[in-house]
Design a protein around this motif. Structure first.
Motif, PDB file in Angstrom:
ATOM      1  N   THR A  53       8.750  -5.015  -1.158  1.00  6.93           N
ATOM      2  CA  THR A  53       7.297  -4.889  -1.185  1.00  6.93           C
ATOM      3  C   THR A  53       6.825  -4.459  -2.563  1.00  6.93           C
ATOM      4  OG1 THR A  53       7.319  -4.251   1.135  1.00  6.93           O
ATOM      5  CG2 THR A  53       5.334  -3.752  -0.112  1.00  6.93           C
ATOM      6  N   VAL A  54       7.459  -3.417  -3.095  1.00  7.93           N
ATOM      7  CA  VAL A  54       7.037  -2.895  -4.397  1.00  7.93           C
ATOM      8  C   VAL A  54       7.306  -3.909  -5.506  1.00  7.93           C
ATOM      9  CG1 VAL A  54       7.393  -1.079  -6.094  1.00  7.93           C
ATOM     10  CG2 VAL A  54       7.417  -0.529  -3.668  1.00  7.93           C
TER      11      VAL A  54
ATOM     12  N   ALA B  49      -1.630  -6.100  -4.232  1.00 15.38           N
ATOM     13  CA  ALA B  49      -1.450  -5.347  -2.998  1.00 15.38           C
ATOM     14  C   ALA B  49      -1.514  -6.259  -1.786  1.00 15.38           C
ATOM     15  CB  ALA B  49      -2.505  -4.251  -2.889  1.00 15.38           C
TER      16      ALA B  49
ATOM     17  N   LEU C 261       1.697   1.021  -4.017  1.00 14.96           N
ATOM     18  CA  LEU C 261       2.544   0.009  -3.385  1.00 14.96           C
ATOM     19  C   LEU C 261       3.619   0.668  -2.517  1.00 14.96           C
ATOM     20  CD1 LEU C 261       3.074  -2.678  -6.183  1.00 14.96           C
ATOM     21  CD2 LEU C 261       1.667  -2.838  -4.136  1.00 14.96           C
TER      22      LEU C 261
ATOM     23  N   ALA D  69       1.741  -7.872  -1.555  1.00 20.35           N
ATOM     24  CA  ALA D  69       2.694  -6.849  -1.125  1.00 20.35           C
ATOM     25  C   ALA D  69       2.539  -6.575   0.368  1.00 20.35           C
ATOM     26  CB  ALA D  69       2.479  -5.563  -1.921  1.00 20.35           C
TER      27      ALA D  69
ATOM     28  N   VAL E 152      -5.558   0.850  -4.988  1.00 22.45           N
ATOM     29  CA  VAL E 152      -5.613  -0.610  -4.967  1.00 22.45           C
ATOM     30  C   VAL E 152      -7.001  -1.140  -5.311  1.00 22.45           C
ATOM     31  CG1 VAL E 152      -5.532  -2.580  -3.401  1.00 22.45           C
ATOM     32  CG2 VAL E 152      -3.709  -0.884  -3.352  1.00 22.45           C
TER      33      VAL E 152
ATOM     34  N   GLY F   5       4.842  -6.798  -5.290  1.00 25.71           N
ATOM     35  CA  GLY F   5       3.519  -6.388  -5.751  1.00 25.71           C
ATOM     36  C   GLY F   5       3.450  -6.283  -7.267  1.00 25.71           C
TER      37      GLY F   5
END
Lengths: 236, 101
Positions: free
Chosen positions: B85-86, B69, A173, B72, B53, B89
């Motif tokens: 984003t992290v 993902a 990620l 994200a 992923v 996700g």
């Protein structure tokens, strides 16, 4: 502008930028420390690995291989295979560090890891990078990794299993988050898609982590080729 | 683990990191080289992302990792914020895991 204050600001900028990444690194450090202790390594050996090798992938792989009784030469060869990607990273950073003294480059190289390479190359290409930023990022991760490795070794079986918590998703990620802003034109997008496809394919048919360097090499060469084609077309 | 193996591992890893920085001065006068190297970061990042992923457990699959993902990715395109984003996700991943049991 006082160069020293600018250096300090760059340094702390590096530290700050990798702060969220350090959380993930700490979690993995705990896991590595625990795995290392389980494989029979002493606290000193665990810490020494984190301080001198400083490569999560190599270290976790090594202790896992030791656990199953793999030969030292095999472990060493695997370490080399895992390290090959650093050559590509160093190559892309080299232009930005060419004017720095050898001592700087030797120090920065020692602590370069995927994540610090990533944040630094982005800054360098934007024109805002410096050896101080890189150093700040490097030192932060280095200390977090060493401390969490030691803690993991001491805590032993109490350390969490990253797979069960899904923590191994954090790094993909992170790199996804770093990747997206870089995809500024179709060639970049194509290169990324190719790299992903090659890597996925490689992960299925190649041993260890060979897929990483193979995919990165192939895809970047394709990207370069696409650029050359585009340059020739616009000249015509 | 013998001290010899540890030293060898440390040296091998350091050499892979150091050699290009020592020997490559980034000769900007070679456009082919420059074009190639320009795409190395994107390639490395994508090569790390894809298996993590789509093949987290070895074989290729469309699982919680992929869905997380995807979300994200959309957040990343929209906000360009790494932390968001992290977090997004991981949140989706844990949510799916909690729902799936």
């Amino acid at each position: 502008m006082d160069p020293r204050s600018s250096a300090r600001r760059q340094f702390w900028s590096g530290v700050w930028t990798v702060a969220p990444i350090c959380v993930g690194v700490a979690a993995f450090g705990l896991v590595f420390g625990a795995a290392s202790a389980n494989a029979g390594l002493s606290l000193a050996q665990t810490l020494a690995m984190s301080l001198f090798v400083f490569s999560g992938a190599a270290q976790i792989t090594a202790v896992s291989m030791l656990e199953v009784g793999a030969a030292p030469l095999t472990i060493l060869l695997t370490t080399v295979a895992l390290g090959l990607r650093h050559i590509l990273m160093g190559a892309s950073l080299a232009p930005y560090l060419r004017d720095r003294r050898l001592a700087w480059r030797a120090l920065l190289a020692f602590q370069m890891v995927d994540e610090t390479f990533a944040v630094s190359i982005i800054r360098f290409r934007a024109g805002t990078g410096s050896q101080w930023f890189f150093l700040g990022a490097n030192l932060s991760l280095y200390m977090v990794w060493a401390a969490s490795s030691a803690a993991g070794a001491l805590l032993g079986a109490v350390a969490p299993d990253p797979a069960s918590l899904g923590l191994d998703l954090i790094f993909p990620l992170i790199f996804l988050g770093l990747l997206v802003p870089l995809l500024q034109n179709r060639i970049e997008i194509a290169t990324a898609l190719l790299a992903g496809a090659f890597a996925l394919l490689g992960s299925q048919i190649l041993p260890d982590r060979w897929y990483l360097i193979s995919a990165a090499l192939l895809a970047s060469l394709c990207g370069g080729a696409l650029e050359s084609i585009k340059a020739r077309r616009s000249k015509a | 683990m013998s001290p010899g193996l540890l030293i060898a591992m440390a040296l091998a890893t350091y050499l892979t990191r150091l050699l290009p920085l020592v020997f490559l001065r980034g000769d900007a006068s070679n456009p082919l080289l420059e074009r190639w190297l320009r795409h190395v970061p994107v390639s490395i990042f994508a090569a790390i992302v894809a298996p993590g992923v789509f093949a987290p457990h070895g074989s290729v699959e469309w699982g919680g990792n992929a869905v997380a993902a995807l979300v994200a990715l959309m957040i990343a395109i929209r906000t360009r914020q790494l932390l968001l984003t992290v977090i997004a996700g991981m949140a989706v991943f844990w949510l799916l895991r909690a729902l799936g049991g």
